[in-house]
Scaffold this motif. Structure first.
Motif, PDB file in Angstrom:
ATOM      1  N   GLY A  66      16.636  -9.884  -5.815  1.00  0.00           N
ATOM      2  CA  GLY A  66      15.223  -9.582  -5.617  1.00  0.00           C
ATOM      3  C   GLY A  66      14.877  -8.153  -5.966  1.00  0.00           C
ATOM      4  O   GLY A  66      15.689  -7.395  -6.486  1.00  0.00           O
ATOM      5  N   GLU A  67      13.642  -7.849  -5.640  1.00  0.00           N
ATOM      6  CA  GLU A  67      13.109  -6.553  -6.031  1.00  0.00           C
ATOM      7  C   GLU A  67      13.254  -5.554  -4.896  1.00  0.00           C
ATOM      8  O   GLU A  67      13.424  -5.905  -3.750  1.00  0.00           O
ATOM      9  N   ARG A  68      13.127  -4.286  -5.271  1.00  0.00           N
ATOM     10  CA  ARG A  68      12.897  -3.242  -4.284  1.00  0.00           C
ATOM     11  C   ARG A  68      11.537  -2.639  -4.603  1.00  0.00           C
ATOM     12  O   ARG A  68      11.100  -2.676  -5.760  1.00  0.00           O
TER      13      ARG A  68
ATOM     14  N   LEU B  84      -1.185  -8.548  -4.105  1.00  0.00           N
ATOM     15  CA  LEU B  84       0.229  -8.347  -3.809  1.00  0.00           C
ATOM     16  C   LEU B  84       1.079  -8.787  -4.987  1.00  0.00           C
ATOM     17  O   LEU B  84       0.898  -9.889  -5.511  1.00  0.00           O
ATOM     18  N   ARG B  85       2.002  -7.923  -5.401  1.00  0.00           N
ATOM     19  CA  ARG B  85       2.932  -8.264  -6.493  1.00  0.00           C
ATOM     20  C   ARG B  85       4.387  -8.173  -6.046  1.00  0.00           C
ATOM     21  O   ARG B  85       5.268  -8.682  -6.732  1.00  0.00           O
ATOM     22  N   TYR B  86       4.640  -7.507  -4.936  1.00  0.00           N
ATOM     23  CA  TYR B  86       6.006  -7.327  -4.450  1.00  0.00           C
ATOM     24  C   TYR B  86       6.483  -8.636  -3.803  1.00  0.00           C
ATOM     25  O   TYR B  86       5.812  -9.180  -2.909  1.00  0.00           O
ATOM     26  N   GLY B  87       7.631  -9.139  -4.261  1.00  0.00           N
ATOM     27  CA  GLY B  87       8.098 -10.472  -3.898  1.00  0.00           C
ATOM     28  C   GLY B  87       7.983 -10.844  -2.426  1.00  0.00           C
ATOM     29  O   GLY B  87       7.384 -11.879  -2.086  1.00  0.00           O
ATOM     30  N   PRO B  88       8.551 -10.059  -1.504  1.00  0.00           N
ATOM     31  CA  PRO B  88       8.459 -10.434  -0.089  1.00  0.00           C
ATOM     32  C   PRO B  88       7.009 -10.502   0.406  1.00  0.00           C
ATOM     33  O   PRO B  88       6.696 -11.325   1.266  1.00  0.00           O
ATOM     34  N   ASN B  89       6.149  -9.656  -0.136  1.00  0.00           N
ATOM     35  CA  ASN B  89       4.728  -9.724   0.248  1.00  0.00           C
ATOM     36  C   ASN B  89       4.083 -10.992  -0.307  1.00  0.00           C
ATOM     37  O   ASN B  89       3.271 -11.643   0.371  1.00  0.00           O
ATOM     38  N   LEU B  96       5.013 -18.645  -1.676  1.00  0.00           N
ATOM     39  CA  LEU B  96       5.722 -18.727  -2.963  1.00  0.00           C
ATOM     40  C   LEU B  96       7.006 -17.922  -2.836  1.00  0.00           C
ATOM     41  O   LEU B  96       6.970 -16.703  -2.676  1.00  0.00           O
ATOM     42  N   PRO B  97       8.175 -18.569  -2.897  1.00  0.00           N
ATOM     43  CA  PRO B  97       9.410 -17.838  -2.605  1.00  0.00           C
ATOM     44  C   PRO B  97       9.783 -16.859  -3.714  1.00  0.00           C
ATOM     45  O   PRO B  97       9.513 -17.101  -4.887  1.00  0.00           O
ATOM     46  N   THR B  98      10.399 -15.766  -3.301  1.00  0.00           N
ATOM     47  CA  THR B  98      10.975 -14.841  -4.283  1.00  0.00           C
ATOM     48  C   THR B  98      12.277 -15.443  -4.787  1.00  0.00           C
ATOM     49  O   THR B  98      13.122 -15.803  -3.974  1.00  0.00           O
ATOM     50  N   PRO B  99      12.448 -15.573  -6.093  1.00  0.00           N
ATOM     51  CA  PRO B  99      13.728 -16.109  -6.572  1.00  0.00           C
ATOM     52  C   PRO B  99      14.906 -15.263  -6.085  1.00  0.00           C
ATOM     53  O   PRO B  99      14.789 -14.041  -5.994  1.00  0.00           O
ATOM     54  N   GLY B 171      -6.674  -3.566  -1.180  1.00  0.00           N
ATOM     55  CA  GLY B 171      -5.338  -3.006  -0.990  1.00  0.00           C
ATOM     56  C   GLY B 171      -4.395  -3.556  -2.048  1.00  0.00           C
ATOM     57  O   GLY B 171      -4.441  -4.743  -2.362  1.00  0.00           O
ATOM     58  N   VAL B 172      -3.559  -2.693  -2.612  1.00  0.00           N
ATOM     59  CA  VAL B 172      -2.610  -3.102  -3.660  1.00  0.00           C
ATOM     60  C   VAL B 172      -1.240  -2.552  -3.292  1.00  0.00           C
ATOM     61  O   VAL B 172      -1.132  -1.422  -2.816  1.00  0.00           O
ATOM     62  N   ASP B 173      -0.182  -3.363  -3.508  1.00  0.00           N
ATOM     63  CA  ASP B 173       1.159  -2.826  -3.225  1.00  0.00           C
ATOM     64  C   ASP B 173       1.775  -2.215  -4.481  1.00  0.00           C
ATOM     65  O   ASP B 173       1.807  -1.016  -4.669  1.00  0.00           O
ATOM     66  N   GLU B 174       2.250  -3.058  -5.391  1.00  0.00           N
ATOM     67  CA  GLU B 174       2.946  -2.557  -6.565  1.00  0.00           C
ATOM     68  C   GLU B 174       2.009  -2.552  -7.769  1.00  0.00           C
ATOM     69  O   GLU B 174       1.258  -3.508  -7.998  1.00  0.00           O
ATOM     70  N   LEU B 175       2.098  -1.488  -8.566  1.00  0.00           N
ATOM     71  CA  LEU B 175       1.306  -1.386  -9.789  1.00  0.00           C
ATOM     72  C   LEU B 175       2.225  -1.573 -10.983  1.00  0.00           C
ATOM     73  O   LEU B 175       3.410  -1.278 -10.914  1.00  0.00           O
TER      74      LEU B 175
END
Lengths: 377, 451
Positions: A66-68, B84-89, B96-99, B171-175
């Motif tokens: 996964g990502e960080r 939200l773009r960060y997998g856990p978020n 939608l699971p993070t691979p 609000g935005v997490d990852e750009l």
């Protein structure tokens, strides 16, 4: 193909007996990164993408799935000086000095301090391969007034054409992936569960030299079966994908438990014919749309299930899909091509990397060229 | 290769179940632990325990409760929407699971979620075939194309198609780098802010289904670790022990393994290396195929997933045919227990992180933590997430961390005495209305065994 023997003590990507001059490889990759920096007129490059950091610096870091969250864990000056977040010097190449290592940190201000120190000579343009809102605030303080430049596309371009040593490493990784797939497939017998089989393939990957699985989600998937329990006659798609020395090796085969049916064999022949028909299209300038058309022209190919991904230090990009359908491949790119073909009720999925060349694609050698692996008989 | 072959002798057996061309000969200390059939001795009550936990997990209800909590938190922070773009978020907000894959695989196939405070169904932007069934076609979209010079315009077009033209707080997490270089393109239309705070608040308190997922993951992890610990003998290869662990965890029901399994020998003196920038013990080192040596003290750290939720199993093991901790090692274990017990006495709603740090005190003249980590971290869709206590964010941040019911805490104090080495283990507790409930087991083998 030279590969690590069973007794080889390979503790890192740099000493596993491959005929690779890793010092020269890292140096050549860094020159390409510096060329990107020069072309973009950036004095500092902030990297958070693990694959980009692998490319620029090399070395071996703790692998996590996964990502960080994006953070500039690698800071590169135009001179090639590297500041690297690492809690130790184990696995860190010698050109990165101990003084330039900085600790794992939870405090964004500590990244700001590293960036400010690297930019102390006055940097007007700073390249990034990603960002987060948190880090935007850090940059405002650390390098006020600097112009930010998107370096992600240029870095991907630089990585896409492979150096000869990189092709050798991709071949080695693919060889290891194939070995792991065959080792795990030999444990298939009626009564094994898919969960167990996934574990065995992952274990077979981890047992080989120093490898980590690249994709644990898709290690083994039953074809047209809802049961977790494997029965005689079942087909299972096995995807062995790993990283070795950072490079991706990938082999997909369909394991048939027991004797393949005539329909399986017909689907297998269709797969072989499709593969031969598609290789010539893997020349420079092929794009996702072109590949889609080529796949659609072969009736036996299941377009929805067939995939292509440019690989190198992990996956570089998907070829096809809805994003960037017209981005062309370059000569020397390597594509993990996976085709699914059908005949009656039987389905065969298999694939391996293809090197893009001026006269079409060249299939990377695998231990078991046939798309079906017969097991459990 | 010989599969499924285990040769037994009187007190040891040779394991070659998977691939004996590459596997070392691993003598197993106690005959019967790995049975001749390859079966393992399950922790007593395993079947009942797993059934109870499985009954407590309803993934659709879990998602509904997560979504509700997120939107309530957005309301409290006056956010109209979060992107939200960060997998856990993404997983938290949409299901939608993070691979479970290398980060490069995930980056090549990006997914994003737009949560609107007034809409119970999130908008999912993805090519993934795993779109949750509760996401209807109006809320399911192709992946966002937010690379290139006009990334901000294209992103705003996508947001506008879901929300309309009105100016919003977003609000935005990852750009992407392209967005970072043209934030103004988004700020023309939105009051833009980070999503880290809203996501940390929402995710830090778990609902009952989330707790059950963590508990199940930890139970599987502990069983898998117990099953392979006898492989830590002189001459065993680290990567083969790791391979056995992941194989066993999968067989027990883990959805996947999320970190290089760490069975890492720690040298008793810092000057034996490796070099570390902060002068702390080097931990955690990446996986390798080094040979374990008699007497190595290994700091074990492993993590697997169930429905996206992580376990965190940390222990200190000793490489030996017959591991017997020394008096110094036992003393360190007792000091570690002492820190944990002092901290747990304080765990409950309203306690601050600063109070927990104070309770931990000092051992051998130092804080009982690794300075690049923490005394306590949360666990959930990431193996380390908020609340973080005892980090380099400093005492002020610790004083702002206030425990609430539903938080799941991993306590991981480290005892270090240079020259004698150290002891590290991890305990997991759920903060309850009146204190805490322990989620992890009580087996600290070889220091103290539950049995």
């Amino acid at each position: 193909m030279i590969r690590p023997g069973p007794e080889q003590l390979s503790s890192a990507a740099v000493d596993d007996g491959t005929p690779i001059d890793f010092n020269e490889l890292r140096s050549a990759r860094m020159r390409k990164v510096q060329s990107v920096m020069s072309d973009l007129r950036i004095g500092l490059l902030l990297l958070g993408g693990e694959a980009n950091i692998r490319y620029a610096v090399g070395g071996r870091r703790l692998w996590t799935a996964g990502e960080r969250p994006w953070a500039p864990t690698c800071i590169i000056s135009a001179s090639g000086e590297v500041r690297l977040m690492s809690q130790y010097d184990t696995g860190v190449p010698p050109e990165v000095s101990q003084e330039n290592l900085f600790c794992l940190t939870w405090n964004p201000a500590n990244f700001g301090a590293q960036i400010a120190a690297a930019a102390s000579g006055g940097i007007e343009r700073i390249g990034l391969d990603g960002a987060s809102m948190t880090m935007m605030d850090v940059l405002d303080v650390a390098v006020p007034g600097a112009t930010l430049v998107d370096a992600s596309g240029a870095l991907l371009d630089a990585r896409s054409s492979k150096l000869p040593a990189e092709v050798t490493l991709l071949e080695l990784a693919t060889q290891l992936a194939g070995e792991a797939l065959l080792a795990a497939s030999r444990t298939i017998t009626p009564g094994i569960t898919i969960s167990e089989l996934r574990g065995r393939l992952e274990a077979a990957i981890r047992s080989r030299s120093v490898c980590v699985p690249a994709d644990s989600d898709r290690l083994a998937l039953p074809v047209r079966s809802v049961s977790d329990l494997v029965s005689s006659g079942d087909a299972i798609v096995m995807r062995s994908a790993l990283l070795h020395a950072g490079y991706e090796g990938a082999v997909t085969r369909t394991a048939v438990c027991g004797a393949p049916t005539p329909d399986h064999r017909a689907a297998e022949r269709a797969w072989q014919q499709a593969w031969e028909a598609l290789l010539p299209v893997f020349s420079p300038d092929l794009d996702g749309a072109g590949l889609h058309d080529a796949l659609a022209a072969i009736p036996a190919v299941d377009l929805r299930k067939s995939t292509a991904r440019a690989i190198g230090l992990g996956v570089e990009r998907k070829i096809g899909g809805s994003l960037h359908p017209h981005d062309p491949l370059r000569e020397g790119s390597v594509v993990m091509l996976e085709l699914t073909t059908c005949h009656a009720d039987a389905e065969v999925t298999a694939g391996c990397p293809v090197i893009v060349g001026p006269k079409g694609g060249v299939t990377m050698t695998t231990l078991h060229p046939a798309p079906i692996v017969v097991c459990g008989s | 290769m010989t599969s499924q072959t285990i040769k037994t002798t009187h007190n040891s057996c040779t394991v070659s179940r998977l691939d004996d061309t590459l596997r070392p000969l691993c003598k197993v200390r106690r005959a019967g632990h790995l049975a001749e059939t390859g079966a393992y001795a399950l922790i007593q009550g395993w079947g009942d325990q797993m059934t109870d936990i499985d009954t407590a997990i309803d993934t659709r209800a879990m998602q509904a409760e997560r979504g509700s909590r997120l939107r309530t938190t957005m309301d409290s922070l006056d956010l109209d929407a979060v992107l939200l773009r960060y997998g856990p978020n993404v997983d938290y907000a949409s299901g939608l699971p993070t691979p479970i894959a290398d980060s490069s695989h995930i980056a090549s196939d990006p997914s994003a979620v737009l949560v609107i405070a007034s809409d119970p169904v999130p908008h999912v932007f993805s090519d993934s075939g795993a779109i949750p069934i509760d996401i209807d076609s109006d809320h399911s979209h192709p992946p966002l194309d937010i690379a290139g010079d006009d990334a901000a315009d294209r992103l705003w077009d996508a947001i506008r198609s879901c929300l309309g033209d009105a100016r919003i707080s977003l609000g935005v997490d990852e750009l992407t780098a392209a967005l970072a270089c043209n934030l103004g393109g988004l700020q023309r239309h939105t009051d833009l802010t980070g999503a880290a705070t809203v996501m940390a608040i929402a995710r830090s308190c778990k609902n009952s289904h989330e707790v059950a997922c963590i508990e199940k993951a930890e139970t599987i992890n502990e069983q898998a670790a117990a099953d392979i610990r006898d492989l830590l003998i002189p001459g065993a290869r680290h990567n083969h022990v790791a391979a056995e662990f992941v194989s066993r965890a999968r067989a027990l029901g883990a959805d996947g393994n999320v970190i290089d399994p760490i069975f890492h020998p720690v040298r008793p003196r810092l000057n034996e290396g490796p070099f570390t920038p902060n002068g702390e013990p080097a931990f955690p080192l990446p996986g390798s195929d080094y040979l374990l040596a008699d007497g190595d003290v290994c700091w074990v750290d492993t993590g697997i997933l169930v429905h996206g939720y992580a376990s965190d199993f940390g222990r200190t093991w000793i490489v030996s045919d017959d591991p017997q901790p020394t008096a110094d090692q036992h003393a360190q274990f007792e000091q570690w227990r002492g820190v944990v017990e002092r901290v747990l006495e304080k765990v409950g709603p309203g306690t601050t992180g600063a109070e927990l740090m104070e309770a931990a005190g000092h051992v051998h003249g130092r804080r009982p933590v690794l300075n690049h980590f923490y005394l306590i971290h949360g666990i959930g869709l990431e193996s380390a997430e908020m609340p973080l206590i005892g980090t380099d964010l400093g005492p002020e941040m610790d004083s702002m961390m206030i425990l609430e019911p539903g938080m799941v805490l991993v306590l991981e104090p480290v005892i270090w005495s240079d020259g004698s080495g150290g002891y590290r283990s991890e305990d997991i507790v759920l903060v309850t209305e009146d204190g805490y409930r322990k989620l992890s087991g009580d087996d600290y083998w070889p220091f103290r065994s539950a049995s």
